[in-house]
Design an enzyme around this catalytic site. Structure first.
Site, PDB file in Angstrom:
ATOM      1  N   ASN A  81       0.811  -1.227   0.000  1.00 53.42           N
ATOM      2  CA  ASN A  81       0.000   0.000   0.000  1.00 53.42           C
ATOM      3  C   ASN A  81       0.844   1.276   0.000  1.00 53.42           C
ATOM      4  O   ASN A  81       0.417   2.305  -0.519  1.00 53.42           O
ATOM      5  CB  ASN A  81      -0.911  -0.035   1.237  1.00 53.42           C
ATOM      6  CG  ASN A  81      -1.563   1.293   1.516  1.00 53.42           C
ATOM      7  OD1 ASN A  81      -2.543   1.671   0.867  1.00 53.42           O
ATOM      8  ND2 ASN A  81      -1.035   2.034   2.481  1.00 53.42           N
ATOM      9  N   TYR A 150       4.305   9.825 -10.327  1.00 56.64           N
ATOM     10  CA  TYR A 150       3.294   8.917  -9.764  1.00 56.64           C
ATOM     11  C   TYR A 150       2.741   7.985 -10.852  1.00 56.64           C
ATOM     12  O   TYR A 150       2.673   6.763 -10.662  1.00 56.64           O
ATOM     13  CB  TYR A 150       2.171   9.768  -9.166  1.00 56.64           C
ATOM     14  CG  TYR A 150       1.140   9.002  -8.396  1.00 56.64           C
ATOM     15  CD1 TYR A 150       1.392   8.535  -7.107  1.00 56.64           C
ATOM     16  CD2 TYR A 150      -0.115   8.759  -8.950  1.00 56.64           C
ATOM     17  CE1 TYR A 150       0.428   7.847  -6.400  1.00 56.64           C
ATOM     18  CE2 TYR A 150      -1.084   8.065  -8.239  1.00 56.64           C
ATOM     19  CZ  TYR A 150      -0.815   7.620  -6.964  1.00 56.64           C
ATOM     20  OH  TYR A 150      -1.772   6.938  -6.258  1.00 56.64           O
ATOM     21  N   VAL A 152       3.911   7.077 -13.828  1.00 58.63           N
ATOM     22  CA  VAL A 152       4.870   6.097 -14.356  1.00 58.63           C
ATOM     23  C   VAL A 152       5.131   5.007 -13.320  1.00 58.63           C
ATOM     24  O   VAL A 152       5.229   3.819 -13.655  1.00 58.63           O
ATOM     25  CB  VAL A 152       6.173   6.806 -14.797  1.00 58.63           C
ATOM     26  CG1 VAL A 152       7.295   5.811 -15.024  1.00 58.63           C
ATOM     27  CG2 VAL A 152       5.926   7.607 -16.074  1.00 58.63           C
ATOM     28  N   LYS A 154       3.085   3.890 -11.058  1.00 65.63           N
ATOM     29  CA  LYS A 154       1.924   2.989 -10.945  1.00 65.63           C
ATOM     30  C   LYS A 154       1.760   2.129 -12.207  1.00 65.63           C
ATOM     31  O   LYS A 154       1.346   0.974 -12.117  1.00 65.63           O
ATOM     32  CB  LYS A 154       0.655   3.791 -10.655  1.00 65.63           C
ATOM     33  CG  LYS A 154       0.642   4.480  -9.277  1.00 65.63           C
ATOM     34  CD  LYS A 154       0.709   3.495  -8.107  1.00 65.63           C
ATOM     35  CE  LYS A 154       0.412   4.177  -6.773  1.00 65.63           C
ATOM     36  NZ  LYS A 154       0.497   3.277  -5.624  1.00 65.63           N
ATOM     37  N   VAL A 183      -9.845   8.901  -2.933  1.00 67.79           N
ATOM     38  CA  VAL A 183     -10.167   8.724  -1.512  1.00 67.79           C
ATOM     39  C   VAL A 183      -9.664   9.932  -0.719  1.00 67.79           C
ATOM     40  O   VAL A 183      -8.556  10.435  -0.960  1.00 67.79           O
ATOM     41  CB  VAL A 183      -9.516   7.426  -0.971  1.00 67.79           C
ATOM     42  CG1 VAL A 183      -9.884   7.217   0.493  1.00 67.79           C
ATOM     43  CG2 VAL A 183      -9.931   6.225  -1.808  1.00 67.79           C
TER      44      VAL A 183
END
Ligand code: NAP
Length: 226
Positions: A81, A150, A152, A154, A183
């Protein structure tokens, strides 16, 4: 059977909520954070069987020590996570590559390191589940300008998910990428959906039955385009 579940970056946000839900369900939760005191504080706020451990996913020594000192004979669930750098402030054309490197080190290599280190214990489970908390920002199908570090990181995490799933399919270990949706956390900012809903999207992949999907990319149990 009580599952042993390891959650990274679990001192706040979606990771903390995933840990809370797993503990409520009766699982043994290894709540990890890069700061040992934050892990202990977060664990103390939860009921159930929750163990606090230091784990900095960007630090190979920390990952190696964590795996060595875990004290469980198997790990049934790993939720990768922990993540950083939702870099809304930059574009690929002028991106600070130091920031990109840091994002890759935590968001991609962090998940990779922890999965490798825990693999013997996941294999010992015989029902292992690895859930890589990704983002639709990493979907090539809708990839455009913005959040380069971020996005790239992910996209690469999604690629890793496919490879690990293919390599572990024959061993009963299911490996999936999930997007929790937008979220309302420190990363997501105000306006997103409640953290419990984001956590539910993650827990769907944690709770997959034997023979369930592997190598997929899901939000709320529905497939997302890669
Ligand atoms: P968050 O509130 O910013 O929490 C991130 C967590 O990761 C914190 O506990 C942080 O610890 C931890 N972390 C960062 N670097 C670490 C490292 N090197 N080692 C261990 N832990 C580390 O973020 P969130 O919104 O809960 O996000 C959780 C996951 O959901 C991430 O993978 C994120 O990319 C994904 N996601 C979130 C959204 C959203 O809208 N929120 C959308 C899509 C995907 P510290 O407290 O020490 O910093």
């Amino acid at each position: 059977m009580t599952r042993v579940c390891v959650v990274t970056g679990a001192n706040r946000g979606i990771g903390l909520e995933v840990a809370r839900q797993l503990a409520l369900a009766g699982d043994t939760v290894v709540l990890t954070a890069r700061d040992a005191r934050k892990a202990e504080k977060a664990a103390a706020g939860l009921g159930g069987a929750v163990e606090a451990r230091q784990l900095d996913v960007s630090d190979a020594g920390s990952v190696e020590r964590f795996a060595r000192e875990l004290g469980h004979e198997r790990v049934d669930v790993l939720v990768n996570n922990a993540a950083i750098h939702y870099d809304t402030w930059q574009r690929a054309t002028g991106a600070d590559l130091g920031v990109v490197q840091e994002a890759l080190d935590t968001n991609l290599l962090g998940a990779w390191r922890v999965t490798q280190a825990l693999l013997p214990l996941l294999r010992a489970s015989r029902h292992g589940r690895v859930v890589n908390v990704s983002s639709e920002a990493g979907s090539l199908a809708s990839m455009g300008a913005g959040t380069p570090a971020y996005a790239v990181s992910k996209a690469a995490l999604n690629a890793l998910t496919r490879m690990l799933a293919a390599e572990l399919r024959g061993e009963g270990i299911l490996v999936n990428a999930v997007c929790p949706g937008w979220v309302a956390t420190d990363m997501g900012g105000p306006g997103g959906r409640p953290v419990a809903e984001g956590a539910r999207s993650v827990l769907w992949a944690v709770d997959l039955p034997d023979g369930g999907p592997t190598g997929g990319f899901f939000r709320d149990g529905r497939a997302l385009p890669w």
